[in-house]
Design a protein around this motif. Sequence first.
Motif, PDB file in Angstrom:
ATOM      1  N   SER A   1       0.842  -1.195   0.000  1.00 38.81           N
ATOM      2  CA  SER A   1       0.000   0.000   0.000  1.00 38.81           C
ATOM      3  C   SER A   1       0.871   1.237   0.000  1.00 38.81           C
ATOM      4  O   SER A   1       1.899   1.282   0.676  1.00 38.81           O
ATOM      5  CB  SER A   1      -0.899   0.032   1.243  1.00 38.81           C
ATOM      6  N   THR A   2       0.439   2.224  -0.732  1.00 36.35           N
ATOM      7  CA  THR A   2       1.130   3.512  -0.713  1.00 36.35           C
ATOM      8  C   THR A   2       1.050   4.130   0.683  1.00 36.35           C
ATOM      9  O   THR A   2       1.908   4.913   1.066  1.00 36.35           O
ATOM     10  CB  THR A   2       0.492   4.469  -1.742  1.00 36.35           C
ATOM     11  N   GLY A   3       0.039   3.739   1.465  1.00 35.39           N
ATOM     12  CA  GLY A   3      -0.135   4.275   2.817  1.00 35.39           C
ATOM     13  C   GLY A   3       0.757   3.637   3.861  1.00 35.39           C
ATOM     14  O   GLY A   3       0.735   4.041   5.016  1.00 35.39           O
TER      15      GLY A   3
ATOM     16  N   GLU B   1       5.886   3.790  -0.255  1.00 34.58           N
ATOM     17  CA  GLU B   1       5.367   4.938  -1.001  1.00 34.58           C
ATOM     18  C   GLU B   1       5.774   4.906  -2.468  1.00 34.58           C
ATOM     19  O   GLU B   1       5.051   5.414  -3.323  1.00 34.58           O
ATOM     20  CB  GLU B   1       5.826   6.268  -0.373  1.00 34.58           C
TER      21      GLU B   1
ATOM     22  N   GLY C   1      -3.644   4.267  -1.275  1.00 37.90           N
ATOM     23  CA  GLY C   1      -3.123   4.835  -0.036  1.00 37.90           C
ATOM     24  C   GLY C   1      -4.088   5.777   0.647  1.00 37.90           C
ATOM     25  O   GLY C   1      -3.871   6.179   1.781  1.00 37.90           O
ATOM     26  N   ARG C   2      -5.174   6.138  -0.031  1.00 36.57           N
ATOM     27  CA  ARG C   2      -6.181   7.050   0.519  1.00 36.57           C
ATOM     28  C   ARG C   2      -7.561   6.383   0.586  1.00 36.57           C
ATOM     29  O   ARG C   2      -8.582   7.047   0.537  1.00 36.57           O
ATOM     30  CB  ARG C   2      -6.288   8.306  -0.347  1.00 36.57           C
ATOM     31  N   GLU C   3      -7.573   5.061   0.694  1.00 38.52           N
ATOM     32  CA  GLU C   3      -8.828   4.315   0.698  1.00 38.52           C
ATOM     33  C   GLU C   3      -9.650   4.635   1.951  1.00 38.52           C
ATOM     34  O   GLU C   3      -9.108   4.749   3.048  1.00 38.52           O
ATOM     35  CB  GLU C   3      -8.554   2.804   0.651  1.00 38.52           C
ATOM     36  N   SER C   4     -10.949   4.750   1.761  1.00 36.91           N
ATOM     37  CA  SER C   4     -11.840   5.021   2.890  1.00 36.91           C
ATOM     38  C   SER C   4     -12.133   3.753   3.686  1.00 36.91           C
ATOM     39  O   SER C   4     -12.569   3.833   4.833  1.00 36.91           O
ATOM     40  CB  SER C   4     -13.152   5.631   2.392  1.00 36.91           C
TER      41      SER C   4
ATOM     42  N   HIS D   1     -10.532   0.255  -6.651  1.00 33.12           N
ATOM     43  CA  HIS D   1     -10.155   1.636  -6.961  1.00 33.12           C
ATOM     44  C   HIS D   1     -10.888   2.165  -8.181  1.00 33.12           C
ATOM     45  O   HIS D   1     -11.248   3.335  -8.229  1.00 33.12           O
ATOM     46  CB  HIS D   1      -8.638   1.733  -7.107  1.00 33.12           C
TER      47      HIS D   1
ATOM     48  N   GLU E   1     -11.205   6.120  -5.587  1.00 32.34           N
ATOM     49  CA  GLU E   1     -10.258   6.528  -4.553  1.00 32.34           C
ATOM     50  C   GLU E   1      -8.822   6.306  -5.022  1.00 32.34           C
ATOM     51  O   GLU E   1      -8.557   5.449  -5.853  1.00 32.34           O
ATOM     52  CB  GLU E   1     -10.520   5.740  -3.259  1.00 32.34           C
ATOM     53  N   ARG E   2      -7.924   7.084  -4.441  1.00 37.06           N
ATOM     54  CA  ARG E   2      -6.505   6.950  -4.762  1.00 37.06           C
ATOM     55  C   ARG E   2      -5.886   5.858  -3.894  1.00 37.06           C
ATOM     56  O   ARG E   2      -6.305   5.646  -2.747  1.00 37.06           O
ATOM     57  CB  ARG E   2      -5.785   8.264  -4.515  1.00 37.06           C
TER      58      ARG E   2
ATOM     59  N   HIS F   1      -5.245  -0.610   3.460  1.00 31.84           N
ATOM     60  CA  HIS F   1      -5.869  -1.345   2.356  1.00 31.84           C
ATOM     61  C   HIS F   1      -4.748  -2.112   1.666  1.00 31.84           C
ATOM     62  O   HIS F   1      -4.011  -1.553   0.867  1.00 31.84           O
ATOM     63  CB  HIS F   1      -6.538  -0.346   1.397  1.00 31.84           C
TER      64      HIS F   1
END
Length: 151
Positions: free
Chosen positions: A54-56, A61, A89-92, A81, A86-87, A107
Amino acid sequence: FAIRGRVEFRLLAGWPVKRGEFTSYHRILMESLARFCPAACTVPTIFAGDLNTSTGVRNQEESHPAFVEKAAELGLVSAYHRQTGERFGRESTPTYLDGSRKGMGFHIDYCFVSGDLLESTRVRIPRPGEWPSGSDHLPVIAEVADEAIRQ
């Protein structure tokens, strides 16, 4: 796996585990794409699993976007996605609930599908409590219309 029956498609199930020379999830995922996609991704394909990326996540990154880009070059897109817009790393909605850090989640579980399946794939992730609590992961539940695969 080559799935044959009423419908036919390829299923790549992933769960990278660091062992031996493979010391990073990214390296395992990239090797998996290089080894299995050239043959599998020529027909309707689903690549799903706990991909541990994950980018998060700190230190991913740069590696996660490289994986997503390589998957896209091979015709595979994250159904979640695409559906949510959603982007990475920015998943809700997280799929991994890090029990050691309350309130933290990532995520890291995915369902990538080939372009021919993308429009007819619907995904959902159960909320905590809707899924048995024996795991710290929530599944990405994907439904693909048979008609999309039969074409």
